[in-house]
Every structure is written in C-alpha cells, then in structure tokens.
Design an enzyme around this catalytic site. Structure first.
Site, short mmCIF file in Angstrom:
data_model
loop_
_atom_site.label_atom_id
_atom_site.label_comp_id
_atom_site.label_asym_id
_atom_site.label_seq_id
_atom_site.Cartn_x
_atom_site.Cartn_y
_atom_site.Cartn_z
N SER A 228 0.80 -1.22 0.00
CA SER A 228 0.00 0.00 0.00
C SER A 228 0.83 1.27 0.00
CB SER A 228 -0.91 0.02 1.23
OG SER A 228 -1.70 -1.14 1.23
N CYS B 217 -7.57 2.04 1.75
CA CYS B 217 -8.70 1.29 1.20
C CYS B 217 -8.34 0.65 -0.13
CB CYS B 217 -9.88 2.25 0.99
SG CYS B 217 -11.13 1.56 -0.07
#
EC number: 3.4.16.4
Lengths: 383, 630
Positions: B326, B384
């Site tokens: 991420s 997310c």
C-alpha cells in the site's frame, strides 16, 4: 621461368645435385637437416637460459617448451607447401593482412597501451606478425614477374606495398615490428638489384625525414626511449635504469661468465624484462663473451644457410623471399643484441628462439619453414 | 605481364642476385663485428668496472604502497581507518631447513594449520629471495617475543604495515563495504604498476565504488640491499600519493538510531535529505563484521555467513526487492488525479468487494470507518484497497505505470554504490519483455495496490517519497558528500538535482490532496499509522504498507503463520509535512502490518533527525527497541 638456366646454379658451376642430392629428411619431410640442427641448438640453449632467468622455475620453461613445439610444427607445415603454391597465395595473404591491420585500428583489443591484437574469441591474433612474411612475399611477387633491376614504376609500387602496412603497424604503435616489416620489404628490393644510387638516396631521405618522424609519428614513449638511449642517466628509474642494469649484467659477465644459474644481476631482480627482450643480458652475464660469441656464431650460421638456400633457389620469387627472410632474421638478432648492449635505442624486439613468448616465435619459424620448402622442392637434375 | 616476361634474363638476374647476397653477407659480418666489438668493450675492457658495479649493485627499487584514504561520516566521525599491524615474513633463500624453522617458530608464536598451509602454497609461487608472509596480525606480545629470539631465525622478519579497520563493525558494513586481498580476477582489471605494493582492494560498498579515490598512487624507494637482498638502507624515496579521504553523507548517529529501532528484525531503513539526495542512513539488518574480511576470512566463516538464512551479506537497502504494497497508493492516487480519473471529493464504497465488469473474480476490502464511503484522502489514510482497485481499473496500466515511472520505480536511482537492483514497475512492455505474455485487467488491479509483479528496493521507496515531499522535484541519492580535509564541497557534486527534472501534474493542488491523505495516515483518527502519532510535536506525512509474501496464508492470522510466510511490513514517510527535510523508508521483513512494525522505526529516525543530537534520548530509544517495546 623458361629463361632461367636450370642446369647451372648462380655460382656458375655445374649443379652437383642429383636425385641423391636430397637426403631422406629433405625428400619426405621437406626439412633441411642443417638448418634444423642449428635452430634446435639455439632453442635448447634458450630453454636453459630461461630456466635460469625464471629462478629455476620449471613451469615457465614448460610453457616455452609448448610454444616451441607449436612453432616447430608450424615450420614443418610451411615446409610442406611448395613455393609455387605460396607464391600463388601471396596477393591474397597480403590483402588479408592489410584488411586485418585496418580492422585492428577500428576494433583491436587494447593491450599495454597499444592496439595490436584482433580478438578472435579463442586466440588473440596479431596481424602485424603475418605482415612480417606477407610484405617480402608480396614485393617479391611483383618483382618476380618483371625484368630486374626494377624500374621506377616497380619501385614506387613496391614502396607502397611496404609503406602502407608498415605505417599501419607503426601507428598501433609497434615500432619494433615496423622496423622489421620495413626492413624485410626493403631487402627484397635490394636483392632484386635496386640501384645503389637509389639506395643512398633513400638513406639520405630517411635522415632528412628523421626530424619529421620525431615530431609527427613517434609517440611520446618512443621519444622518451630515444632520449634515454642518448643519455641513460636522465631516467634512472625508468628505461635508463634498464639499460644501465643490462650493461652491468653484460659487463660483469666477463670473458667466461659467472656460470649457468649464477647470474646475480638477473637473480636479484635488478635486470628488467630478463625473460623477454633483455634475455641476451642473462646470456652475457652467465656465459660471458665466449658464450655470446658462440651464440652469435650459430645465429650467423643460420643466416648464412638461409642465404645459401636463397642463392640455390630456382626461381626469382624464391630467391628474393628466401634472401629477405634470412636477412630479416639477422635484423632481429642485431637489433635485440644492440639494444641490450646499449648500441641501439630500446625497441621491443625479442631475441629469436631464446626470448620468452610465442607470437613472434611462430612467425620466425614459419619463415624457416618457407626457406626449407624453397630448398626441398627444387627440381633435381642428374648431371 | 607477357611482355615483361619475354625480356627477363634469368642468368643475369641470378648473377646479380648472387652479387647482392655477397654484399649483404659482408654487411652481416660487419654488423656482427660491431656487436662483438661492443661486447668485448663491455665484457673485457670494462669488465672490472662493471664487475665492481655488479658487486656493489645493491640498489633495488621497491614499491611503497600508498596509505588508503580514510572514510568519515558527514560530521567527521571516522568510519574506516588504517591501523598499524605486524606480520611475520620468511625469505626462503635464507632458510636451510624450512620444516625445522616452522617448528621452532611455532614455539615462539602460535601458528595454526591454515596459516602454515597458506604459507606453503605461496612458497611454491614466490621467488626464493622474496619475503613470503607467514602470519598476519601479530599481537604486541608476539612481536616482543620475536625480537628477543630474532637471532635464532635468519630470514624471518617482522614487518609493520597498515591494515584497514572499521571501528563501527557491523553498524556500517553494507554501506562502507570492505577491502580484501586482491584476487586474480581483479589483477587483470587493475593497473598493476599502481598496485605493485598494495595487497588489498575495495571489494564492496563505498570501498569499492570509490576505489580510485581511496587507493592513491604508488611510490618507489631506492634501497640498498646486501648480497642476499636484505634491505640495509633507503637511498632515495619517491613518496606515494596517499588516497583521498572521503566524507560521506551518512550520519552515523542516525544510522545507529535506525539500527537500534529495527532491533533484531530483518529489514532495511533508508533515510535521505529530500533536497540534496544525501543518504543520511542506510541500514540493512542483519549485518556482518567487515573486519573479518580484511585479514582474510576463513572458508568456514564465509560459508556460515553465506548460507545463513538471514542473509547477512545481502545489502537489502539497494538489492532487496519487495512488493511496495500500500505504500504505492499515494503515488497511484496522484496518477488518478493527474489523469482526471478521480477527484478530491469522489467517494467509493470501501467496505465490501470489487469486481471487474464481465469478470467473476471478487476483490475484497476490509471494513473501514463510518459508512465505508471514502474519498481520496481517507482512502489513503485508511489504505482502502477497493478505492485503488477502482482507480487502477479506470486509469488502466499504461497511464498508471507511465506516471509512476516519474518517481523512479523500476529504474536504478544512480546511487554511487555498486550492485543496485532495479525492481519491477509492471507495464505491458515489461511483461512482454520479461514473461512474453500479454497484460490482463486483473493485474492492473494488483499493480494499483502494490502487489503482483510490482517490486521495489527500500532505496527506491525512499527516493520516490522524497520526490513526493518535493512536490515533484526529482532528486538523486548520493553517498559521497565531499573529499579531502577541506570543507569545500566536491567540484561537481554527484547529485545536484536537475531543476528541469520533475514530475508534473495537471493541477498543483493535487499534491496537497495526496500529502494531506498521507498526513492523515499518521495524524487522522482512523489512519493506519496513528500509533506513532503519540507525543508528536511535528507533522509526519506517511503511508503504511503490508507486502503479501504468501498468497496461501492470506486468511491465516499473522501471528499464526510460520515466520517465512508472514507479510513484510513497510512504511514510507517524510517530515515535517509542511516543510519536508527528510524522507524515510522502512521495510521490516515478515514484520506483519506496516503500521505496527515499520512505522515506529521511522518515527524514531525522524525524531532523532528533527530533534537534533540528544544522546540520552538515542540510548533510551535503542533500549526500548531492543526489549521489543512497541
């Protein structure tokens, strides 16, 4: 060809060579026993000298032994090829050599600051070595077809055959080889009867061109060598040191030398390049004047035998090539010994059959192969 | 041709040739005479002169190795020095009975079998009057004992020399590298004249990269020797030119903090100045003691280091290739904004799943804050996946990887160190070249969250983060700050950023949006790195990452997995967020979530750098981490 009187040798005497004039060695292996014996003598002596200068290390001597084996094999192979065949191949050989020299300029392998080799993957090939043979062969090829002494036009053309590859070699830069190739080509012209006035004119021209050579052709390191030669003291750590040490080695050898394996100069590391270009100093130190003179005598005998073969050769090409190769061999000996003893500036030329190293050795032995071929492929008439 | 042949006169030619040969033969004899004359001159007339010279010829040239340049950190802390050491040498020529000598010597100094067999090997190759080293690194006591017994051992010498020493040992091993004995292979590469007196050469790290500067130029000594070649006195000295001292950009204090913060965990920390590209810290853990290599590491020791599962010899900072996870999201977000595929207010349903139209495959996401409808900033802060699946799908692989390339992914950063790896920035071209296959949509989604083929080195992550902090200004990392003792910077610093080279976005406000998202990662209520927010008096912009190591284990809890199947924890950050000075990347191998494992490491590094040198604090930080405090 037809014009040559085959029944008489150039000495004017009737040829004594009958069918039995060729020994079995000459007839079947195309070798000249006399020349071969002399060459082997020098080679064996060379091995002994190398054993000493390598500090009694047999591994290095073994290496040289293998190289000698290869070189003698090349000689044997060359001796099998009849001179007529060699002569036919000459232009192609010459052209290939020049092309390779050009290739070296473009994509040669750099080694020790000079561009001399072509990397063929397995071996590194040095085209300038080929030229040592190809130039005299080419000049002889041209002259053999024409009436001698050569006319103006022939001289200019032969001059081109000599100068173009020599210039390429000098630019690599490899002054030692350039001297040899230029000399080998010139010898052919000389033997072909180049008029003496042209020879003197050429020498005068060379003298005049020396300053130009100095400023435009010679590399910095070559200039240094000449300056050092003129005054060894100016560079006591570099080349001057080499010459001084070499002279000490030779001089301290005296009349009979210090004995094999006892050369202190060589063994205490004072003498540079003692396996290669300066090996003559080891000979002088350990075997003395007597040894040097004996070695020079054998060299002289080899040159003499070469010239004798040339004189007895049966066609112009063989004569010119044979004579040139014999004289070129002498250039090696003279330049090397002269440089080591302080007579000449240092140019990198090996002492044939004694110096450690392989490339030049093969060329020298190939030359002797050609000489043997010339000698053993004669047509013999019974008288 | 025919014409000329016709008038050739064979016998005249042969006679002419014979005459020429006779003249040549006379010349040959004359030239030989000149040679012989010269030899007679040298060997008979001047024989005594040269004989004397030869006997007095005790002058020998011997090379004097230059001292190797020292290496300092940016504050002048010594990182690599030269220490005097003594070694024992034997000159074979002066030894009558070698086995007896070795036995007798063994009673005075300790000689192990390895030393003796190495000596025997070198003995084979050496010339008889050259000194052959028998034992390196004598202790003071051994030197003293040898000097007492010296008369018993002709041909045995104690020689002083300088040996490289790394006072920080493991702590700087990977960056500094080490020197070792010159190998046969290196001998072919180097200028042998210049290395005539040298035994060692830089093998890795800075020692290798700056070998040219560090080594210096060899000197020569004219020495007088006795008849056996032993040096009696020095006649003339041409001193060597010592190697250049190097000042690195590294801050050894920060390096130690970073290392301590990493503790026992395997991984890497890279910290750099966002403006200059100065590498402030570069940790790869575990390390090794470079001093082992200087004196010649034993085969066993080397085998142990090489076969260790933790790979201590491996420089993870520049050679370790990890999926960025991420940590890539801020860059992808910026790409999306630039290409107009999203904006600051657009929301995406983050709790649930995502599928490509026409594809049955389901990409799941975790539960997120509130109702799960997240905009750009929150999607970065809460990491997310669905937001970025969606964004990556909208953008497509070509636009995405084209934009990411601007940050240096998939390329060498040009750091002045050998052996850097490129990592992989996935793209259609890359896949065709590397795997010979076409690109699938699903792979675009994986790329968007830093998984799949994507791999980066910790150095690349730090550089990319610095470019983000600079709002697009490119920066080239560098380790060499300056040379020599003077405070002058290098004439041409290797890494001044080119103002022309920058990442340009369609609207400069995009930078603010993304960087705010990164700040929320640390300072926001639901940020994935909020655990390091505690007690912060400056603002950090960061991003966590968790790089999946084993797909099989995706549903098994981190703690329940075997070590090698645990995810890597990553964290990138720069600070202070409003006026960035330093960028950090942290990779903790098999550390699990980046917020938990990597972010605290970065926090300690940032604290140490921004709050200045407070030694006590550093030590506390080190202790906390060593006890596994979290």
């Amino acid at each position: 060809m037809a014009a040559i009187d085959l029944t008489r040798n150039p000495l004017g005497t009737r040829s004594r060579l009958g069918t039995s004039g060729l020994s079995p060695l000459q007839r079947y292996l195309h070798l000249d026993g006399t020349l071969l014996t002399a060459l082997l003598l020098v080679a064996l002596f060379g091995l002994a000298v190398l054993y000493s200068s390598f500090g009694e290390n047999p591994a290095q001597v073994q290496k040289q032994l293998i190289r000698l084996g290869i070189a003698f094999s090349v000689m044997l192979a060359m001796a099998q090829i009849p001179p007529s065949t060699l002569r036919r191949w000459t232009p192609w050989l010459f052209a290939a050599g020049v092309v390779m020299l050009l290739a070296v300029m473009v994509l040669g392998v750099m080694g020790k600051g000079a561009q001399r080799w072509l990397d063929l993957g397995i071996v590194r090939f040095q085209p300038s070595e080929l030229m040592k043979l190809a130039i005299p062969m080419m000049v002889a090829w041209w002259l053999a077809e024409r009436p001698l002494p050569p006319n103006w036009r022939s001289i200019v053309i032969c001059g081109t055959f000599i100068l173009v590859p020599t210039a390429l070699i000098a630019l690599q830069p490899d002054l030692g080889t350039a001297v040899v190739t230029a000399a080998s080509g010139f010898f052919v012209l000389y033997l072909a009867g180049l008029r003496w006035r042209w020879i003197f004119a050429l020498l005068a021209l060379l003298a005049a061109a020396a300053p130009l050579l100095w400023f435009f052709v010679m590399q910095d390191y070559q200039q240094q060598r000449v300056l050092t030669f003129l005054n060894p003291e100016r560079d006591p750590l570099g080349a001057g040191y080499h010459i001084m040490q070499s002279k000490i080695a030779i001089g301290s050898g005296g009349l009979f030398g210090k004995g094999w394996l006892n050369g202190t100069q060589a063994h205490l590391d004072f003498l540079p390049e003692r396996h290669t270009d300066f090996v003559m100093a080891v000979v002088s130190e350990e075997f003395g004047l007597v040894g040097v003179v004996q070695l020079l005598a054998v060299y002289l005998f080899i040159v003499g035998r070469g010239l004798w073969i040339a004189v007895n050769a049966q066609d112009t090409w063989s004569r010119l090539v044979g004579g040139s190769l014999a004289l070129t061999f002498f250039v090696y000996v003279f330049v090397n010994a002269g440089m080591v003893s302080g007579l000449l500036p240092v140019v990198g030329l090996p002492l044939p059959l004694v110096s450690f190293g392989g490339t030049s050795l093969v060329t020298v032995m190939a030359a002797f192969g050609i000489l043997m071929s010339i000698h053993t492929h004669r047509r013999i008439w019974s008288s | 041709m025919h014409h000329s042949k016709a008038i050739k006169d064979g016998s005249t030619e042969a006679r002419q040739f014979f005459r020429r040969v006779v003249v040549a033969a006379v010349a040959v004899c004359l030239f030989t005479g000149v040679l012989v004359n010269q030899m007679v001159k040298l060997q008979v007339r001047d024989h005594e002169h040269y004989s004397t010279l030869s006997q007095q010829n005790r002058v020998r040239l011997q090379p004097v190795p230059p001292t190797r340049g020292l290496i300092y950190d940016r504050n002048g802390v010594l990182l690599a020095e030269n220490r005097p050491s003594y070694r024992l040498t034997v000159t074979p020529e002066q030894v009558r009975d070698m086995p007896a000598l070795l036995a007798a010597l063994g009673e005075v100094v300790s000689l192990d079998e390895a030393e003796i067999s190495r000596f025997q090997q070198q003995l084979q190759r050496a010339r008889r009057f050259h000194e052959v080293p028998l034992k390196l690194r004598l202790t003071e006591e051994e030197v003293a004992r040898l000097s007492v017994h010296r008369h018993r051992f002709p041909g045995v010498e104690v020689r002083a020399q300088l040996t490289r020493h790394y006072p920080h040992g493991e702590h700087m091993a990977h960056v500094l590298g080490y020197v070792g004995r010159i190998s046969e292979q290196e001998l072919r590469r180097i200028d042998t004249a210049n290395y005539a007196g040298s035994t060692h050469i830089g093998k890795s790290g800075v020692e290798r990269a700056y070998e040219n500067l560090l080594h210096g130029r060899v000197g020569y000594e004219q020495v007088e020797t006795n008849a056996l070649g032993r040096v009696l006195r020095v006649l003339e000295r041409h001193p060597p030119e010592p190697g250049v001292d190097l000042y690195l950009t590294l801050d050894s204090r920060l390096q130690r903090v970073a290392e301590a913060a990493l503790g026992d965990q395997r991984g890497s920390v890279v910290a750099m100045d966002v403006h200059t590209g100065d590498i402030l810290a570069m940790v790869s853990h575990p390390g090794y003691d470079p001093n082992l290599f200087v004196g010649g590491i034993s085969h066993q020791q080397f085998q142990a280091l090489q076969s260790a599962g933790s790979q201590p010899l491996f420089n993870r900072a520049i050679r370790g290739q990890y999926p960025p996870g991420s940590t890539i999201k801020p860059f992808v977000a910026l790409a999306g904004l630039h290409h107009g595929e999203t904006n600051e207010t657009r929301r995406v349903q983050c709790s649930g799943q995502f599928s490509i139209p026409g594809d049955d495959r389901v990409y799941r996401g975790r539960w997120h804050s509130n109702d799960g409808l997240l905009a750009l900033r929150e999607s970065i802060a809460e990491s997310c996946n669905i937001y970025f699946y969606d964004l990556a799908y909208r953008m497509g692989i070509d636009d995405m990887s084209g934009f990411l390339a601007g940050f240096g992914f998939g390329q060498l950063s040009g750091l002045d160190l050998n052996g850097e790896r490129r990592g992989v920035l996935p793209s259609r071209d890359w896949k065709r070249g590397a795997l010979g296959e076409g690109w699938y949509h699903g792979e675009t989604l994986h790329t968007g969250i830093g998984q799949g083929y994507f791999s980066v080195t910790p150095l690349q992550l730090a550089v990319a983060t610095a470019v983000m902090a600079n709002r697009g200004q490119a920066v080239q990392p560098r380790l060499l700050a300056r040379t020599g003792d003077d405070a002058e910077p290098l004439e041409a610093p290797p890494a001044v950023p080119d103002p022309e080279e920058r990442v340009v976005v369609s609207d400069a406000r995009h930078w603010d949006a993304v960087i705010e998202g990164m700040e929320m990662t640390v300072h926001g209520r639901f940020g994935t790195a909020r655990r390091i927010d505690d007690g912060l008096d400056y603002r950090i912009a960061g991003k966590t990452g968790t790089a999946q190591v084993s797909a099989r284990m995706r549903d098994v809890d981190h703690e329940d997995r075997p070590y090698h199947h645990r995810d890597h924890g990553l964290f990138v950050a720069f600070a202070p967020a409003e006026a960035p000075r330093i960028a950090v990347s942290v990779v903790v191998e098999h550390g699990g979530g980046g917020g938990r494992s990597a972010a605290p490491v970065a926090r300690q590094v940032l604290d140490a750098y921004l709050k200045g040198p407070v030694e006590a604090e550093v030590e506390v930080a080190a202790e906390v981490s060593e006890h596994g405090g979290d």
